[in-house]
Scaffold this active site. Structure first.
Site, short mmCIF file in Angstrom:
data_model
loop_
_atom_site.label_atom_id
_atom_site.label_comp_id
_atom_site.label_asym_id
_atom_site.label_seq_id
_atom_site.Cartn_x
_atom_site.Cartn_y
_atom_site.Cartn_z
N SER A 230 -6.89 3.79 4.75
CA SER A 230 -7.35 2.75 3.94
C SER A 230 -8.23 1.71 4.75
CB SER A 230 -6.17 1.77 3.56
OG SER A 230 -6.61 0.56 2.86
N TYR A 243 2.04 -2.51 4.99
CA TYR A 243 1.24 -1.41 4.54
C TYR A 243 0.00 -1.33 5.64
CZ TYR A 243 -1.92 0.88 1.48
OH TYR A 243 -2.89 2.05 1.09
P1 NAD Z 1 -1.07 6.60 -6.64
O1 NAD Z 1 0.06 6.09 -6.99
O2 NAD Z 1 -1.84 7.36 -7.70
O3 NAD Z 1 -0.52 7.74 -5.65
C1 NAD Z 1 0.44 7.48 -4.56
C2 NAD Z 1 1.37 8.65 -4.73
O4 NAD Z 1 2.26 8.83 -3.64
C3 NAD Z 1 2.10 8.81 -6.00
O5 NAD Z 1 1.66 9.43 -6.85
C4 NAD Z 1 3.62 9.59 -5.54
O6 NAD Z 1 3.47 10.81 -6.05
C5 NAD Z 1 3.30 9.61 -4.04
N1 NAD Z 1 4.44 8.91 -3.24
C6 NAD Z 1 4.85 7.70 -3.18
N2 NAD Z 1 5.98 7.69 -2.68
C7 NAD Z 1 6.54 9.05 -2.58
C8 NAD Z 1 7.74 9.71 -2.05
N3 NAD Z 1 8.68 8.98 -1.64
N4 NAD Z 1 7.99 10.91 -2.24
C9 NAD Z 1 6.75 11.65 -2.65
N5 NAD Z 1 5.62 11.28 -3.03
C10 NAD Z 1 5.72 9.73 -3.19
O7 NAD Z 1 -1.97 5.85 -5.79
P2 NAD Z 1 -3.31 6.20 -4.96
O8 NAD Z 1 -3.90 4.79 -4.68
O9 NAD Z 1 -4.11 7.22 -5.37
O10 NAD Z 1 -2.75 6.26 -3.38
C11 NAD Z 1 -3.07 7.51 -2.64
C12 NAD Z 1 -3.31 7.12 -1.33
O11 NAD Z 1 -4.30 6.40 -1.17
C13 NAD Z 1 -2.09 6.33 -0.40
O12 NAD Z 1 -1.91 6.76 0.76
C14 NAD Z 1 -2.75 4.72 -0.57
O13 NAD Z 1 -2.01 4.21 0.57
C15 NAD Z 1 -4.36 5.24 -0.33
N6 NAD Z 1 -5.16 4.14 -0.65
C16 NAD Z 1 -5.11 3.63 -1.78
C17 NAD Z 1 -6.26 2.42 -2.02
C18 NAD Z 1 -6.34 2.07 -3.35
O14 NAD Z 1 -6.90 0.95 -3.73
N7 NAD Z 1 -5.63 2.61 -4.53
C19 NAD Z 1 -6.81 1.93 -1.11
C20 NAD Z 1 -6.79 2.49 0.09
C21 NAD Z 1 -5.70 3.55 0.63
#
Ligand code: NAD
Ligand code: MG
Length: 334
Positions: A230, A243
């Site tokens: 991130s 985080y």
């Molecule tokens: P999202 O909620 O769509 O995806 C996160 C996924 O993590 C969930 O769908 C779930 O399936 C999985 N997850 C969480 N805990 C779990 C567990 N204990 N067991 C199995 N699966 C689990 O959100 P997203 O934003 O697409 O997140 C994906 C990645 O992107 C993450 O690593 C997040 O840190 C990173 N990220 C997101 C953003 C943002 O702004 N959305 C920014 C930077 C980084």
């Protein structure tokens, strides 16, 4: 050029095939190519557009869901490329596992990989079955093998089993995307419980370690490992104490593992998203009052939609990026 001018690769191929490649392009020729694009249903993704207005802009409706949340219940629904992503065989025959592949960034990656010719397994939590089933249907529609493996990656035994199931169902593994993540906003360190701290560390740091270590015996030269870090890894906001530490750890994961695995022909890279419109943010990832203006402070002025970052993962998974390893690729909105 207008916003509607097609910029798709087929059209470039047409022009590239003209004498000398840079021959004067007549207006009639351009019009013809544009007509061909329209007939083929050119993807809006590849068109020249103003990124500021290409996707939904703040303000957004206030909304909260119980963790882990569903993309299908967000307003507006995130764009994972369901209608717009067009593949061109860049991952033909690859076998990929994507954690958190049900929603958000992981879902956009799953759709893109499948349309690029890959067979795709996704992992997610059992509560996310409705989102996951939509993704499975989309992978199948793309013509690839689709494998659904629900389970909790904070359990090391499940992480072992996840790899075993993926390898068995896909017949091997070429691309591993460690993308699942857990994020809870808290204004100060004393408002972070041991339980939350532990879950953030287990999901974001331990699980990629357990999953990747289990995957390694199955990966051959040419394989690619990608981890979702991130922008907060080097620009940590004050409300993401735990985080942000895990996302910095994800950068080190890519940088160190890349050194260890280069001699086996395996590349490891990280992707660093800025603010993306996904369930993670509306289940406690941001304070509820921040949701309406989410993404507004970026240079582009809006959050990213998951489809806008999927092409980076495609590039890193494919042999096209054979000289990139141990690197961090950003899509932050500026
Ligand atoms: P999202 O909620 O769509 O995806 C996160 C996924 O993590 C969930 O769908 C779930 O399936 C999985 N997850 C969480 N805990 C779990 C567990 N204990 N067991 C199995 N699966 C689990 O959100 P997203 O934003 O697409 O997140 C994906 C990645 O992107 C993450 O690593 C997040 O840190 C990173 N990220 C997101 C953003 C943002 O702004 N959305 C920014 C930077 C980084
Ligand atoms: Mg989800």
């Amino acid at each position: 050029m207008t916003d509607d001018t097609p910029q798709n690769p087929d059209r470039r191929k047409v022009f590239g095939g003209m004498a000398g490649g840079v021959a004067a392009i007549s207006l009639a020729g351009a019009a013809q190519a544009q007509q061909a694009d329209t007939a083929a249903g050119a993807a809006p993704l590849t068109r020249m557009r103003d990124p500021q207005t290409a996707y939904p802009e703040p303000p957004f409706p206030e909304q909260q869901q119980d963790w882990p949340g569903l993309a299908g219940e967000m307003d507006p629904r995130p764009d994972h490329g369901e209608e717009s992503y067009r593949g061109s065989d860049r991952l033909a025959g690859r076998r990929a596992l994507i954690t958190g592949g049900d929603s958000g960034i992981g879902r956009a990656v799953a759709i893109a990989f499948a349309r690029e010719g890959a067979d795709v397994a996704i992992n997610y939590l059992p509560d996310e079955e409705p989102d996951a089933q939509e993704v499975i249907a989309l992978i199948e529609e793309a013509g690839g093998r689709a494998v659904a493996i629900p389970g909790d990656i904070t359990d090391p035994a499940f992480c072992q089993d996840l790899i075993a199931q993926a390898v068995e169902a896909l017949g091997g593994l070429d691309v591993l995307v460690n993308n699942a993540g857990y994020q809870q906003s808290a204004p100060s360190i004393d408002e972070i419980s041991d339980q939350t701290f532990d879950q953030t560390m287990k999901t974001n740091v331990y699980a990629p370690f357990w999953i990747t270590r289990a995957a390694l015996p199955h990966l051959e030269a040419g394989a690619s490992i990608i981890i979702t870090s991130s922008v907060v890894a080097d620009q940590p906001p004050e409300n993401l104490f735990d985080y942000a530490q895990t996302k910095a750890a994800n950068v080190i994961f890519a940088k160190v593992l890349a050194k260890q695995l280069a001699g086996r022909g395996i590349r490891v890279n990280a992707v660093a998203p800025g603010p993306f419109w996904t369930p993670l943010q509306v289940v406690g990832g941001q304070p509820p009052e921040a949701i309406p203006e989410f993404g507004a402070t970026t240079a582009i002025g809006r959050p990213g939609q998951p489809v806008e970052i999927a092409p980076l993962y495609v590039l890193l998974a494919s042999g096209e990026s054979s000289y990139s390893t141990g690197q961090v690729f950003e899509a932050t909105g500026g």
